[in-house]
Design a protein around this motif. Structure first.
Motif, mmCIF file in Angstrom:
data_model
loop_
_atom_site.group_PDB
_atom_site.id
_atom_site.type_symbol
_atom_site.label_atom_id
_atom_site.label_comp_id
_atom_site.label_asym_id
_atom_site.label_seq_id
_atom_site.Cartn_x
_atom_site.Cartn_y
_atom_site.Cartn_z
ATOM 1 N N ILE A 1 81.335 6.624 49.875
ATOM 2 C CA ILE A 1 79.930 7.064 49.875
ATOM 3 C C ILE A 1 79.335 6.783 51.258
ATOM 4 O O ILE A 1 79.831 5.936 51.993
ATOM 5 C CB ILE A 1 79.083 6.385 48.779
ATOM 6 C CG1 ILE A 1 79.222 4.883 48.852
ATOM 7 C CG2 ILE A 1 79.464 6.882 47.397
ATOM 8 C CD1 ILE A 1 78.330 4.170 47.880
ATOM 9 N N GLU A 2 78.264 7.495 51.586
ATOM 10 C CA GLU A 2 77.712 7.464 52.925
ATOM 11 C C GLU A 2 77.169 6.077 53.283
ATOM 12 O O GLU A 2 76.823 5.285 52.408
ATOM 13 C CB GLU A 2 76.578 8.488 53.065
ATOM 14 C CG GLU A 2 76.949 9.901 52.666
ATOM 15 C CD GLU A 2 76.889 10.124 51.164
ATOM 16 O OE1 GLU A 2 76.699 9.152 50.411
ATOM 17 O OE2 GLU A 2 77.044 11.270 50.735
ATOM 18 N N SER A 3 77.029 5.868 54.605
ATOM 19 C CA SER A 3 76.589 4.579 55.129
ATOM 20 C C SER A 3 75.211 4.156 54.591
ATOM 21 O O SER A 3 74.385 4.993 54.226
ATOM 22 C CB SER A 3 76.510 4.667 56.663
ATOM 23 O OG SER A 3 75.591 5.664 57.049
ATOM 24 N N THR A 4 75.009 2.862 54.581
ATOM 25 C CA THR A 4 73.674 2.297 54.338
ATOM 26 C C THR A 4 72.790 2.702 55.512
ATOM 27 O O THR A 4 73.227 2.635 56.663
ATOM 28 C CB THR A 4 73.763 0.751 54.312
ATOM 29 O OG1 THR A 4 74.740 0.360 53.354
ATOM 30 C CG2 THR A 4 72.418 0.108 54.007
ATOM 31 N N VAL A 5 71.555 3.158 55.230
ATOM 32 C CA VAL A 5 70.620 3.483 56.321
ATOM 33 C C VAL A 5 69.473 2.474 56.281
ATOM 34 O O VAL A 5 68.818 2.323 55.238
ATOM 35 C CB VAL A 5 70.058 4.917 56.178
ATOM 36 C CG1 VAL A 5 69.035 5.204 57.289
ATOM 37 C CG2 VAL A 5 71.182 5.957 56.228
ATOM 38 N N ILE A 6 69.242 1.778 57.407
ATOM 39 C CA ILE A 6 68.143 0.816 57.468
ATOM 40 C C ILE A 6 67.208 1.144 58.626
ATOM 41 O O ILE A 6 67.658 1.438 59.732
ATOM 42 C CB ILE A 6 68.668 -0.646 57.570
ATOM 43 C CG1 ILE A 6 67.507 -1.636 57.465
ATOM 44 C CG2 ILE A 6 69.475 -0.877 58.846
ATOM 45 C CD1 ILE A 6 67.918 -3.050 57.138
ATOM 46 N N ASP A 7 65.920 1.115 58.339
ATOM 47 C CA ASP A 7 64.906 1.385 59.361
ATOM 48 C C ASP A 7 64.492 0.068 60.008
ATOM 49 O O ASP A 7 63.901 -0.806 59.357
ATOM 50 C CB ASP A 7 63.692 2.073 58.706
ATOM 51 C CG ASP A 7 62.684 2.546 59.737
ATOM 52 O OD1 ASP A 7 62.810 2.160 60.919
ATOM 53 O OD2 ASP A 7 61.771 3.307 59.363
ATOM 54 N N MET A 8 64.807 -0.083 61.290
ATOM 55 C CA MET A 8 64.456 -1.302 62.030
ATOM 56 C C MET A 8 63.277 -1.071 62.976
ATOM 57 O O MET A 8 63.043 -1.858 63.892
ATOM 58 C CB MET A 8 65.681 -1.804 62.820
ATOM 59 C CG MET A 8 66.846 -2.231 61.950
ATOM 60 S SD MET A 8 66.450 -3.521 60.740
ATOM 61 C CE MET A 8 66.163 -4.922 61.831
ATOM 62 N N THR A 9 62.525 0.015 62.750
ATOM 63 C CA THR A 9 61.371 0.275 63.624
ATOM 64 C C THR A 9 60.075 -0.199 62.976
ATOM 65 O O THR A 9 59.003 -0.039 63.551
ATOM 66 C CB THR A 9 61.230 1.788 63.932
ATOM 67 O OG1 THR A 9 60.873 2.468 62.724
ATOM 68 C CG2 THR A 9 62.497 2.375 64.501
ATOM 69 N N VAL A 10 60.163 -0.745 61.771
ATOM 70 C CA VAL A 10 58.965 -1.157 61.049
ATOM 71 C C VAL A 10 58.910 -2.681 60.936
ATOM 72 O O VAL A 10 59.917 -3.354 61.169
ATOM 73 C CB VAL A 10 58.930 -0.508 59.635
ATOM 74 C CG1 VAL A 10 58.539 0.942 59.744
ATOM 75 C CG2 VAL A 10 60.251 -0.651 58.928
#
Ligand code: TXA
Ligand code: MG
Length: 348
Positions: free
Chosen positions: A182-191
């Motif tokens: 399954i696709e990669s974990t996506v994490i937003d580090m701009t917040v």
């Protein structure tokens, strides 16, 4: 378009000519499908807008859905991002190369076609020998979504990509060691507080242990008001098989009884049924196609998209999936299943 197929096996992986040819296609603005540890990717030169436009056409993908940029090593090229927060650096050190995509503030020159007009860019350093050799040899940043026709399950086997993209890309590199599934974990580090936008093999617990701070994820904490845009891709119908898929959750024996009863109804209507289930229940169902998940959630993830595609291949009209425990990678498996089912969940 005639698509060149290349099959990589153990020793062949050492054959440099494959990578030289694939890298040349990318440098010339062409499309190459390549394996990663998560799912196959459909790659183009990220700084060539015309080449990236072809990705959207080949996939039939809405163009407001931004792309992940893949890089060869854990050092992010300056032309890609404006700044890297300390916590993002910690994640890169801990989880790269590997199945984690990090959202960062984009540098000025990053084409809008990559970011869907956002001021952020998704970056990932994959952990797969073939992907890494190709990225290294080309010297490019490679934009690559999953190599499926938009809406269909992501490809984890050579026959999946060939079925979806043969004749639509310049080259397909097949190497069936796509083992996460399954696709990669996506994490937003701009917040201010990092947000997991898409769960994957790198879990929230692992990220929390690494950063030693609070992490948000809309999947598990819907009560949080997350006032940032989510991964735009998550709003589209995804991963869906052609048959009608329902997820059945609850006490194991009640789930079993409910599904078997439904399977019998489907039979009476002369339709074809499939059941996705834990290994212990594989003998309990009289469905036309019974697909066991494997011994744990890791195996369920690895086989999930092939199971959904098998249902299509077998022409199953109605599909039931037993829910699995939403823990570790099981959370990501259920996230994909729920999307594939269009949120059609039956609690028994
Ligand atoms: O494992 C993976 O990540 C695979 C392999 C090929 O690397 N790639 C992949 O790409 O799954 P794709 O395009 O199928 O999914 C990318 C997801 C989408 O949900 C998209 O909306 C989100 O990442 N995304 C990309 N750029 C973003 C950004 N700047 N901000 C928020 N979300 C973003
Ligand atoms: Mg995708």
């Amino acid at each position: 378009m005639v698509t060149k197929h290349v099959y990589i096996t153990g020793e062949e992986a050492a054959d440099e000519t494959i990578y030289i040819e694939a890298a040349k296609i990318l440098k010339d603005g062409g499309l190459v499908v390549f394996p990663t540890e998560t799912v196959y990717g459909l790659g183009a030169d990220a700084f060539n807008s015309g080449a990236c436009q072809k990705i959207y056409e080949a996939k039939g993908r809405p163009s407001d859905n931004p792309l992940i940029v893949h890089i060869a090593g854990p050092d992010i090229p300056e032309q890609l991002v404006r700044e890297i927060p300390e916590d993002a650096k910690k994640l890169m050190e801990t989880f790269w190369p590997g199945p984690l995509t990090i959202i960062l503030k984009k540098a000025d020159g990053v084409p809008d076609i990559i970011t869907g007009g956002l001021d952020t860019v998704a970056v990932r350093c994959p952990g797969h020998a073939v992907a890494n050799r190709l990225l290294e040899l080309s010297g490019l940043c490679v934009a690559a979504p999953s190599a499926n026709i938009s809406g269909r399950p992501s490809p984890t086997r050579g026959d999946h990509v060939i079925r979806d993209l043969d004749g639509r890309v310049d080259m397909i590199i097949v190497d069936d060691t796509v083992d996460v599934g399954i696709e990669s974990t996506v994490i937003d580090m701009t917040v201010e507080v990092p947000v997991i936008l898409r769960p994957g093999a790198v879990t929230k617990e692992q990220i929390r242990d690494c950063l030693k701070r609070e992490i948000l994820s809309p999947e598990t904490e819907p009560e949080h008001d997350i006032s940032v845009p989510r991964a735009p891709g998550m709003k589209y119908r995804h991963y869906a098989p052609e048959g009608a898929l329902s997820i059945v959750r609850g006490d194991a024996s009640a789930v079993r009884a409910f599904i078997e009863n439904e399977v019998l109804n489907v039979k009476e209507n002369s339709l074809k049924s499939a059941v996705l289930c834990c290994d212990e229940h594989a003998d309990c169902y009289s469905a036309d196609v019974v697909l066991p998940y494997g011994k744990d959630a890791v195996e369920a993830a690895a086989g999930l998209y092939d199971m959904l595609r098998t249902c299509d291949r077998e022409g199953c009209n109605v599909i039931f999936a037993e829910g699995i425990e939403e823990k570790g990678i099981g959370l990501a498996v259920m996230n994909r299943l729920i999307k594939a089912a269009g949120h059609n969940i039956i609690d028994v």
